[in-house]
Design a protein around this motif. Sequence first.
Motif, PDB file in Angstrom:
ATOM      1  N   VAL A 246       0.842  -1.195   0.000  1.00 42.04           N
ATOM      2  CA  VAL A 246       0.000   0.000   0.000  1.00 42.04           C
ATOM      3  C   VAL A 246       0.881   1.251   0.000  1.00 42.04           C
ATOM      4  O   VAL A 246       0.614   2.210  -0.735  1.00 42.04           O
ATOM      5  N   SER A 247       1.943   1.230   0.775  1.00 44.61           N
ATOM      6  CA  SER A 247       2.847   2.379   0.818  1.00 44.61           C
ATOM      7  C   SER A 247       3.540   2.599  -0.522  1.00 44.61           C
ATOM      8  O   SER A 247       3.770   3.745  -0.926  1.00 44.61           O
TER       9      SER A 247
ATOM     10  N   ALA B 259      -4.357 -11.433  -0.065  1.00 42.99           N
ATOM     11  CA  ALA B 259      -4.238 -10.243   0.791  1.00 42.99           C
ATOM     12  C   ALA B 259      -3.705  -9.051   0.012  1.00 42.99           C
ATOM     13  O   ALA B 259      -4.184  -7.920   0.194  1.00 42.99           O
ATOM     14  N   LEU B 260      -2.722  -9.264  -0.840  1.00 42.87           N
ATOM     15  CA  LEU B 260      -2.175  -8.160  -1.633  1.00 42.87           C
ATOM     16  C   LEU B 260      -3.196  -7.628  -2.635  1.00 42.87           C
ATOM     17  O   LEU B 260      -3.313  -6.409  -2.826  1.00 42.87           O
ATOM     18  N   ASP B 261      -3.946  -8.519  -3.245  1.00 45.76           N
ATOM     19  CA  ASP B 261      -4.996  -8.092  -4.179  1.00 45.76           C
ATOM     20  C   ASP B 261      -6.068  -7.286  -3.440  1.00 45.76           C
ATOM     21  O   ASP B 261      -6.538  -6.252  -3.918  1.00 45.76           O
TER      22      ASP B 261
ATOM     23  N   ALA C 216      -7.086  -3.387  -4.044  1.00 44.90           N
ATOM     24  CA  ALA C 216      -8.472  -3.032  -4.361  1.00 44.90           C
ATOM     25  C   ALA C 216      -9.003  -1.973  -3.390  1.00 44.90           C
ATOM     26  O   ALA C 216      -9.676  -1.019  -3.802  1.00 44.90           O
ATOM     27  N   LEU C 217      -8.695  -2.111  -2.097  1.00 47.83           N
ATOM     28  CA  LEU C 217      -9.162  -1.134  -1.108  1.00 47.83           C
ATOM     29  C   LEU C 217      -8.431   0.194  -1.227  1.00 47.83           C
ATOM     30  O   LEU C 217      -8.983   1.241  -0.901  1.00 47.83           O
TER      31      LEU C 217
ATOM     32  N   VAL D 106      -5.420  -2.199   6.027  1.00 54.34           N
ATOM     33  CA  VAL D 106      -5.299  -1.403   4.798  1.00 54.34           C
ATOM     34  C   VAL D 106      -5.748   0.034   5.053  1.00 54.34           C
ATOM     35  O   VAL D 106      -5.092   0.988   4.612  1.00 54.34           O
ATOM     36  N   ALA D 107      -6.840   0.199   5.774  1.00 58.15           N
ATOM     37  CA  ALA D 107      -7.308   1.549   6.098  1.00 58.15           C
ATOM     38  C   ALA D 107      -6.272   2.281   6.943  1.00 58.15           C
ATOM     39  O   ALA D 107      -5.991   3.470   6.710  1.00 58.15           O
TER      40      ALA D 107
END
Length: 151
Positions: A42-43, A88-90, A94-95, A127-128
Motif C-alpha cells: 500500500v505504501s 491479501a495483496l490483491d 483493491a481497497l 489497509v485503512a
Amino acid sequence: MDQRLDLTIVAPEGYKAMLGVHAYVQNSGISLGLLELVKMRVSQLNGCAFCIAMHVPLARKHGVTEDQLHLLAAWREAPIYSPKERAALDWAEALTHLCKGDVADDVYDEMRRHFTQKEVADLSFAVAEINAWNRLMICTRTPPQLGGSAA
C-alpha cells in the motif's frame, strides 16, 4: 523537502487515536509478516517514502524474505508469494484504489477462500490504517528515517 508539521505536537490526540487503530491491527492475530507485506505494498502504491522506510526493517524482522521485498512491486508476476499472500495483496490494492469503484466480487471471494470474515475485517482495518498513515506522512512531508532507525 522540509517537514511541514509534526502531528505528535500539533494534534497529539489524533495521533494517539491512530496508534489505537495500529494496536488493534497488530494484535488482531493476522501474521505480522503478512501485515508488513500489505503495509509495504500500500505504501508503494501511495508513494510514501516514510512508511516504506519504516516497514522494510519490520518486514524483515517478521520473516518477509529479501526476495519478497524486492519483488513486491511486481507480486502478480512473481511466483514466490503464497495464494494467501496473493489474496491479501490483491485485497489491499483493491481497497487502496477505491476510486476505480467497488471491490470486485472475485477479489472478495478469493479472500474468503483463505481468510475468515473476521480476518477479512482485520485486514481491511490494516489497509485503512496504512492508507491513513501514508496520507498523513505525505501531507506533512515527514522525511523517511533511513537505515532502519524508523522501526
